[in-house]
Design an enzyme around this catalytic site. Sequence first.
Site, PDB file in Angstrom:
ATOM      1  N   THR A   1      39.538  38.372  48.533  1.00  0.00           N
ATOM      2  CA  THR A   1      39.465  38.515  47.023  1.00  0.00           C
ATOM      3  C   THR A   1      39.310  36.908  46.629  1.00  0.00           C
ATOM      4  O   THR A   1      39.488  35.866  47.320  1.00  0.00           O
ATOM      5  CB  THR A   1      40.757  39.045  46.845  1.00  0.00           C
ATOM      6  OG1 THR A   1      41.712  38.080  47.051  1.00  0.00           O
ATOM      7  CG2 THR A   1      41.181  40.250  47.367  1.00  0.00           C
TER       8      THR A   1
ATOM      9  N   GLU B   1      39.331  45.321  47.003  1.00  0.00           N
ATOM     10  CA  GLU B   1      40.120  46.239  47.782  1.00  0.00           C
ATOM     11  C   GLU B   1      39.705  47.851  47.869  1.00  0.00           C
ATOM     12  O   GLU B   1      40.308  48.612  48.335  1.00  0.00           O
ATOM     13  CB  GLU B   1      41.592  46.115  47.058  1.00  0.00           C
ATOM     14  CG  GLU B   1      42.538  44.795  47.473  1.00  0.00           C
ATOM     15  CD  GLU B   1      41.977  43.975  46.295  1.00  0.00           C
ATOM     16  OE1 GLU B   1      41.068  43.804  45.350  1.00  0.00           O
ATOM     17  OE2 GLU B   1      43.008  42.640  46.290  1.00  0.00           O
TER      18      GLU B   1
ATOM     19  N   LYS C   1      50.146  39.868  24.381  1.00  0.00           N
ATOM     20  CA  LYS C   1      51.323  40.614  23.729  1.00  0.00           C
ATOM     21  C   LYS C   1      51.545  39.807  22.355  1.00  0.00           C
ATOM     22  O   LYS C   1      52.375  38.751  22.347  1.00  0.00           O
ATOM     23  CB  LYS C   1      52.501  40.599  24.585  1.00  0.00           C
ATOM     24  CG  LYS C   1      52.142  41.592  25.790  1.00  0.00           C
ATOM     25  CD  LYS C   1      53.406  41.729  26.773  1.00  0.00           C
ATOM     26  CE  LYS C   1      52.965  42.634  27.835  1.00  0.00           C
ATOM     27  NZ  LYS C   1      52.632  41.604  29.131  1.00  0.00           N
TER      28      LYS C   1
ATOM     29  N   TRP D   1      50.399  45.170  21.974  1.00  0.00           N
ATOM     30  CA  TRP D   1      49.280  44.737  22.889  1.00  0.00           C
ATOM     31  C   TRP D   1      47.950  44.609  22.344  1.00  0.00           C
ATOM     32  O   TRP D   1      47.526  45.619  21.591  1.00  0.00           O
ATOM     33  CB  TRP D   1      49.107  45.825  24.283  1.00  0.00           C
ATOM     34  CG  TRP D   1      50.213  45.488  25.050  1.00  0.00           C
ATOM     35  CD1 TRP D   1      51.390  44.964  25.022  1.00  0.00           C
ATOM     36  CD2 TRP D   1      50.242  45.911  26.773  1.00  0.00           C
ATOM     37  NE1 TRP D   1      52.527  45.173  26.112  1.00  0.00           N
ATOM     38  CE2 TRP D   1      51.810  45.770  27.034  1.00  0.00           C
ATOM     39  CE3 TRP D   1      49.411  46.603  27.521  1.00  0.00           C
ATOM     40  CZ2 TRP D   1      52.189  46.021  28.492  1.00  0.00           C
ATOM     41  CZ3 TRP D   1      49.830  46.826  28.923  1.00  0.00           C
ATOM     42  CH2 TRP D   1      51.017  46.691  29.281  1.00  0.00           C
TER      43      TRP D   1
HETATM   44  P1  ADP Z   1      39.186  39.807  42.326  1.00  0.00           P
HETATM   45  O1  ADP Z   1      38.984  39.163  43.635  1.00  0.00           O
HETATM   46  O2  ADP Z   1      39.197  38.642  41.255  1.00  0.00           O
HETATM   47  O3  ADP Z   1      40.031  40.784  42.279  1.00  0.00           O
HETATM   48  P2  ADP Z   1      36.849  41.599  42.254  1.00  0.00           P
HETATM   49  O4  ADP Z   1      35.533  41.390  42.533  1.00  0.00           O
HETATM   50  O5  ADP Z   1      37.658  42.320  43.425  1.00  0.00           O
HETATM   51  O6  ADP Z   1      37.538  40.354  42.132  1.00  0.00           O
HETATM   52  O7  ADP Z   1      37.323  42.228  41.013  1.00  0.00           O
HETATM   53  C1  ADP Z   1      38.109  43.312  40.597  1.00  0.00           C
HETATM   54  C2  ADP Z   1      38.462  43.300  39.106  1.00  0.00           C
HETATM   55  O8  ADP Z   1      37.167  43.028  38.226  1.00  0.00           O
HETATM   56  C3  ADP Z   1      39.097  44.545  38.505  1.00  0.00           C
HETATM   57  O9  ADP Z   1      40.296  44.692  39.074  1.00  0.00           O
HETATM   58  C4  ADP Z   1      38.907  44.448  37.144  1.00  0.00           C
HETATM   59  O10 ADP Z   1      39.878  43.656  36.773  1.00  0.00           O
HETATM   60  C5  ADP Z   1      37.610  43.553  36.922  1.00  0.00           C
HETATM   61  N1  ADP Z   1      36.475  44.679  36.763  1.00  0.00           N
HETATM   62  C6  ADP Z   1      35.623  45.109  37.619  1.00  0.00           C
HETATM   63  N2  ADP Z   1      34.673  45.841  37.031  1.00  0.00           N
HETATM   64  C7  ADP Z   1      35.082  45.977  35.641  1.00  0.00           C
HETATM   65  C8  ADP Z   1      34.510  46.716  34.590  1.00  0.00           C
HETATM   66  N3  ADP Z   1      33.363  47.582  34.688  1.00  0.00           N
HETATM   67  N4  ADP Z   1      35.173  46.277  33.511  1.00  0.00           N
HETATM   68  C9  ADP Z   1      36.217  45.654  33.425  1.00  0.00           C
HETATM   69  N5  ADP Z   1      36.707  44.843  34.548  1.00  0.00           N
HETATM   70  C10 ADP Z   1      36.340  45.157  35.690  1.00  0.00           C
END
Ligand code: ADP
Length: 541
Positions: free
Chosen positions: A186, A331, A439, A444
Amino acid sequence: MLGLMQSQNLSIASLIDFAEKHHADTEIISRRVEGDIHRSDWATIAKRSRQVANAIDGWKVAQGERIATLAWNGYRHLEIYFGVSGSGRVLHTLNPRLHPEQIAWIVNHAEDHVLCFDMTFLPIVQNIHVHCPTVKHWVALCDADKLPADTGIPNLVSYESWIQSQPPTYAWPDLDENTASCMCYTSGTTGNPKAALYSHRSTLLHAYACALPDVMCLSARDSVLPVVPMFHVNAWGIPYSAAMVGCKLVFPGAALDGKSVYELLESEQVTLAAGVPTVWQMLLGHLKAGNLRFNHLKRTVIGGSACPPAMIQAFNDDYNVEVLHAWGMTELSPLGTLCTLKNKHLALPQDEQMKIRLKQGRAIYGIDFKIVDDQGVEQPHDGKAYGDLLVKGPWVVREYYKQEGGSPLVDGWFPTGDVATVDPEGFMQITDRSKDVIKSGGEWISSIDVENIAMAHPEVAMAACIGMAHPKWDERPIVVVVKRPDTALAREDLLKFYEGKIAKWQIPDDVVFVDAIPLGATGKMLKTRLREQLADYKLPA
Ligand code: ADP
């Protein structure tokens, strides 16, 4: 009583065997770091992936050992994908956009045995190799004559000389389908990065899901260009699904600017492209500036961060390209939801359809999700109640590699760290990452909503909304904006633009203009860094 059907392990090797047998001459095109366009096909990729497997055997690399890549999207990377996992080793894709120190940390944590890299990343490897004692072999993804003489890297070979004399046949081992196949760390925006360790089974099930009509709708008639990198969550699984359906693949290499991507989309008659919003921003800018059109592109999958409505609208209205808004994470291998309309929505007026298209979409069969409040109580699917998004399914992590951080699961569910609503039709909408929610006075504010409105302003190139500490309201939103070139957008104009679009108290307190918003290794806005940069900022009185 057991069923009487054949039992066969799901395996990544079976994908490349299938593509070779049934789609031998379907093309695999790559823009190479050398700059030229390279043409291959599934049969050649399959043959060379077996040569890779033989070459790895030649180095006596044990089953389960990690073989890392630091590479762009290209045919050699694809061959390594199948050669490594197919032969029972674990493909570990490294993100070259991380700081070299972080890359070295990850290589050591994963205990990579071999590291294959594109020549673009030679300086990174020269920087880190002394700090990576587990790596016994380094492979430069180039021809023998392109390898510089004195790189200072011991045991360095060129990819072509490594595989060249290897036999083109290989008996793939029959692996238990739960065997580890690949891993991805990640981005570690909070704490050290942790690795998701995928299996053959999870990868295959994800590949089936990805190809479904209501997901990417992939077929042998498609030409697919993944701008989304093979170094991050397997380019959203496209390489595997592509082999499964036998479609053409077009790899952009290092050239991700609007002009280069557009040229490939046209010359290779690409029908589906996939990437994060920041990349499409560059592409749309190029089209607009040159008054260009798409002659082949039909669909584009946009995900990784929220797709601004203005982008969905531009693709749809100006270029007749359907946007498939997707949500996922490392994940989740990574796909969780994708937004396609149901039959009953087709008769709705355009603006009603648009409201649905903005959402992150419906669950893909295999993924189950729910939203819960702070006490873990499930929230209704009424499109209004929001809560922490939890998921489960056969391609969702159970725990991280080396059990880092303990079990992430809560009663069997994986907490995504995202906050979402779900409407009665099952369409999920992310309102924020839990750490980005603002917040204000106990209520929110969705930073995504605030950003989307700014992005719809014609003079805004990029916008990030963050919360600033406030003595009375706890936090108030501000919007940090990069102006489009040669525009004179004023603070008051943008604040006025918000009026009537969201509730008054949700309108940001201030606009801060910057030259650039820091982006993370996967092209997403790095709000942590932005907050650091604005440490001395004071809200207007
Ligand atoms: P990280 O390693 O930062 O978790 P990831 O590539 O696994 O990177 O990213 C996952 C996160 O990206 C998600 O949990 C979400 O917050 C954000 N994300 C992914 N796709 C979208 C989407 N279409 N709209 C909004 N947020 C998104």
